[in-house]
Design a protein around this motif. Structure first.
Motif, PDB file in Angstrom:
ATOM      1  N   THR A   1      46.753  33.427  32.731  1.00  0.00           N
ATOM      2  CA  THR A   1      47.888  33.648  33.623  1.00  0.00           C
ATOM      3  C   THR A   1      49.213  33.492  32.904  1.00  0.00           C
ATOM      4  O   THR A   1      49.316  32.762  31.913  1.00  0.00           O
ATOM      5  CB  THR A   1      47.837  32.659  34.812  1.00  0.00           C
TER       6      THR A   1
ATOM      7  N   GLU B   1      46.689  37.704  37.409  1.00  0.00           N
ATOM      8  CA  GLU B   1      47.654  38.607  38.025  1.00  0.00           C
ATOM      9  C   GLU B   1      47.090  40.004  38.283  1.00  0.00           C
ATOM     10  O   GLU B   1      47.839  40.948  38.516  1.00  0.00           O
ATOM     11  CB  GLU B   1      48.909  38.729  37.147  1.00  0.00           C
TER      12      GLU B   1
ATOM     13  N   ASP C   1      41.816  39.634  41.830  1.00  0.00           N
ATOM     14  CA  ASP C   1      42.340  38.903  40.683  1.00  0.00           C
ATOM     15  C   ASP C   1      41.329  37.879  40.173  1.00  0.00           C
ATOM     16  O   ASP C   1      40.232  37.720  40.729  1.00  0.00           O
ATOM     17  CB  ASP C   1      43.678  38.244  41.009  1.00  0.00           C
TER      18      ASP C   1
END
Length: 376
Positions: free
Chosen positions: A319, A291, A296
């Motif tokens: 995640t 995130e 990312d």
């Protein structure tokens, strides 16, 4: 909000956060790499901990009680974040909320005792949602005044006491009950293995109260002090990890938890810096936050897979999303596995066990956990 402790002291930082009624996490870090976290809600302190505190500190406060068994039962015997463990025993009716509040206050006071005297290091405050559920909220200014008073009195006990992690060993068979009366301190704890700080936790007293009670016994040589960390074995180097995460709290916690297990860890919040670190230190494992804003974990993994040098280096996507929603995307960029956030220390160690500890087959032991998904 961040700064250098040479320019602004910890007390001033606390006063600013209280005055501005801030909500979030305060990181305080020394030049030697020790660090603490203080959690705020509306200018009041909800909780404070050090990296060293996680895992054992709550067990120390529940030492010798049936609540320790209740903690193991409610958490399934797994490592869990300290605050979550305390909430679990309250939620299941094993510990009254008032007793939980008292334990939290001791935990906060312990951290303040350590951080308020600091004059070197740095601090960083991240605004974010407060801890939930709330167990207590403390006035930071009142706690600071009390902690500073105890620090000043502690300094007067020097050179008898030099460090909270000094360990005590009982040398005589004489009855020490009178000297320890009122502190709920069991003389059998003076075994050469238990530190002053743990004695304070076991008995739920302040560190200062324990030191004052024990000083006459140390002077009379009925009890001897052993150096802090006596008997600890040096850590072996198991492998190198580069970790990039949007949360500074996660970065520092991971560095400590894995560092004490013998791994060399570089954890950063900047993905561009992480990319440079990968080429610089040649890690055995890379973990990227799925995130992250900008670059990312998925994008970072895809970039590194283009390099022959890192085409086969294990890369784990950390995640908060559900696995079915992200497993296909993670596999598409060449990730080795995914790790569900939030995770416990046992999740981290098992993940590294899987990827970094060799076995007869050349890979680590199989690991099956709902917080972890391996693609091979």
């Amino acid at each position: 909000m961040q700064g250098n402790l040479r320019e602004i002291d910890v007390s001033s930082v606390f006063r600013t956060l209280a005055r501005e009624q801030r909500t979030g996490e305060l990181l305080i870090e020394t030049l030697t790499g020790r660090f603490w976290f203080v959690f705020w809600e509306g200018g009041r302190i909800l909780y404070a901990t050090s990296a060293e505190g996680q895992g054992n500190r709550l067990r120390d406060y529940l030492h010798g009680t049936s609540l320790l068994r209740a903690l193991e039962k409610t958490t399934g015997g797994n490592e869990t974040l300290e605050y979550n463990g305390l909430w679990a025993v309250v939620r299941h009716g094993h510990l009254p909320p008032l007793d939980a509040r008292n334990i939290l206050q001791h935990m906060v006071a312990e951290v303040l005792f350590d951080v308020l005297p600091l004059c070197e290091g740095r601090f960083a405050f991240e605004s974010q949602r407060g801890l939930a559920p709330h167990l207590a909220a403390f006035d930071p200014l009142g706690l600071c005044r009390e902690a500073l008073r105890e620090v000043q009195q502690w300094k007067r006990l020097y050179p008898t006491f030099r460090h909270p992690e000094q360990r005590l060993l009982r040398r005589t068979e004489e009855d020490l009950g009178a000297a320890l009366a009122g502190l709920h301190l069991d003389p059998t704890w003076l075994d050469g293995k238990t530190s002053l700080r743990r004695l304070a936790r076991y008995s739920q007293n302040s560190l200062l109260a324990i030191a004052i009670a024990l000083q006459p016994l140390v002077v009379a040589q009925s009890v001897v002090l052993l150096p802090a960390g006596a008997g600890q074995r040096p850590r072996s180097h198991k492998g190198t990890v580069v970790w990039v995460d949007s949360s500074l709290t996660v970065c520092r916690t991971v560095e400590y938890l894995l560092g004490r297990q013998g791994y060399q860890v570089a954890a950063v919040t900047d993905p561009i810096r992480a990319l440079g670190l990968v080429f610089q230190v040649q890690p055995h494992l890379i973990v990227g936050d799925g995130e992250l804003v900008g670059l990312d974990g998925y994008q970072l993994c895809a970039m590194l897979r283009q390099s022959a040098q890192f085409a086969k280096t294990p890369f784990v996507i950390a995640t908060q999303q559900e696995f079915p929603a992200i497993s296909q995307r993670a596999q598409a960029v060449g990730a080795t596995a995914t790790l569900r956030k939030p995770f416990a220390e046992s999740d981290l160690l098992a993940m590294l066990d899987r990827h970094l500890l060799p076995t007869q087959n050349g890979v680590g032991r199989k690991y099956r956990d709902p917080n972890y998904s391996h693609f091979n």
